[in-house]
Scaffold this active site. Sequence first.
Site, short mmCIF file in Angstrom:
data_model
loop_
_atom_site.label_atom_id
_atom_site.label_comp_id
_atom_site.label_asym_id
_atom_site.label_seq_id
_atom_site.Cartn_x
_atom_site.Cartn_y
_atom_site.Cartn_z
N GLU A 3 44.80 -8.42 25.51
CA GLU A 3 44.99 -7.36 26.17
C GLU A 3 44.91 -7.35 27.67
OE1 GLU A 3 44.68 -3.69 24.66
OE2 GLU A 3 45.69 -4.18 22.99
N CYS A 6 49.66 -3.17 10.78
CA CYS A 6 48.19 -3.49 11.45
C CYS A 6 47.45 -4.00 10.08
CB CYS A 6 47.58 -2.10 11.73
SG CYS A 6 45.76 -2.00 12.18
N ASP A 19 51.03 0.71 13.85
CA ASP A 19 50.01 -0.03 14.21
C ASP A 19 48.84 0.75 15.11
OD1 ASP A 19 48.59 -2.56 14.64
OD2 ASP A 19 49.42 -2.81 16.56
N SER A 20 47.92 0.13 15.48
CA SER A 20 46.68 0.79 16.14
C SER A 20 47.07 1.01 17.78
CB SER A 20 45.38 0.09 16.21
OG SER A 20 45.56 -1.18 16.44
N CYS A 58 45.74 -10.71 12.35
CA CYS A 58 45.48 -9.59 13.19
C CYS A 58 46.81 -9.68 13.99
CB CYS A 58 44.39 -9.52 14.23
SG CYS A 58 44.50 -8.72 15.67
N HIS A 96 47.55 -9.21 17.14
CA HIS A 96 47.36 -9.75 18.38
C HIS A 96 47.58 -11.50 18.28
CE1 HIS A 96 46.15 -5.69 19.85
NE2 HIS A 96 46.50 -6.23 20.99
#
Lengths: 273, 273
Positions: free
Chosen positions: A155, A76, A13-14, A187, A189
């Site tokens: 984040e 991702c 993943d990123s 996504c 997140h």
Amino acid sequence: MKNKKMAPIGVFDSGVGGLTVAREISRQLPYENIVYFGDTARVPYGSKSQNTIIRFSEQIIRFLRTKQVKAIVIACNTASALALDAVKDEFDLPIIGVVIPGARAAVEATTNGKVGVVGTEATVQSGMYTKVIQGMNPKIEVIEKACPLFVPLVEEGFKEHIVTREIIEYYLESMRNTDIDAMILGCTHYPLLRSKIREYMGDKIQIVNPAYETAMDLKRLLEEEEMANDETTEHHSEYSFYVSDAAEKFRKFANTVMPFDVPTTNVVNIEEY
Amino acid sequence: MKNKKMAPIGVFDSGVGGLTVAREISRQLPYENIVYFGDTARVPYGSKSQNTIIRFSEQIIRFLRTKQVKAIVIACNTASALALDAVKDEFDLPIIGVVIPGARAAVEATTNGKVGVVGTEATVQSGMYTKVIQGMNPKIEVIEKACPLFVPLVEEGFKEHIVTREIIEYYLESMRNTDIDAMILGCTHYPLLRSKIREYMGDKIQIVNPAYETAMDLKRLLEEEEMANDETTEHHSEYSFYVSDAAEKFRKFANTVMPFDVPTTNVVNIEEY
């Protein structure tokens, strides 16, 4: 074949988001070993171009191959949407992304044939979710919406702050005014904002998190290719974690996501691969 | 010496923010040529580690040297705070950052000896502004505060949205309750929120944007080293723009910041340097 079966799954993943996919794999495939890579030096991917995402993905896959992985999961959404086709052609090992499993779950979930997708700018601009969903059922109408502030909100720990509700409204008001009955969190997140998105969108919409379906797809793939680890007795699955930057910050976050203790995370200079 | 004098200034940043510094240089040093590099493939820097910021800065300086620059301006506060000392030792050409000029302006601006600094997480964690300010005047009290959501708010065009006011309050309420009388905008994105920050903080605080002082320092340096371009007649200064990703998006943004037309932007694979 024994060695190959015991070889780990590569998951990348990123950054930290893909840990939700790794967690789902650990639940559904408890005997598999995992090597996870998070590209924390170059995160985020969602605002970057296809060429760059492909180059980053190639470097990460070359790194994961040095760990003798038997298959790779691109955890991702952005890299799945923009780089999966390119790297599948280039590398001679099974690679799956999260877009196809997520799309299939939405196709199964919708009853009125109207599906919403939220994701990064790059994912939405690629139109990949729409292409894949309509490839499965051309009659389904797909509404995509980029929500670029969701990642920094997660984040920076703003989940419970009043502005998060306002930003959700800003991005999703137009989608709430449609009659979609299924919505993909496109996504990794976004599942961390799931309860807030659910609160805003209401109970009538099925919210699809591609992580679950991706782990199911991986399971099917390993069985088909006869690569599943069947060393199920007295076997402790091994997980190792690599990042391109800020290992300690990653390790702490990983410990809040994974259902076991993550003792160490190693830094890799990914640009050398 | 003629060649050296006509050589360009290298200016770099993690992305578009440093254009505000390039613009200030173009105002104060209209005869200087500029080569700008924005690391759009790896932006942002503010959440990354010192080792990574140093490695990225070294690659960019190696690239700028291929353009025969006579001096380098690190237009990014994070790279100035974390990498300036390391790269100054390593490379044999004049390199200046934005922290020292910004700190000096704040030391001159404060009358009660209390200065606030806002910046990225990495800049604030480095404590570099405090070190530099107190190196100039140990009696000055410095209050630093990281505001990580300011960059995505600017990049996503939320400047006029109601949530921006709320996020400014969230980050700056404690600082407003102190009696600082000068405040450094210690990130090149923040001047784009200047009017909103001013509105919240009130008129009694002097807001310092390091870009202006940095261009002044560059001017002094070029004169001291006898490197200033004195080809002032019939000379059109040349500006060239390089990025590591998404050139067209950068070019459009640059055209909103720079006082002249930016016709092209070139992509560089910066990891090769």
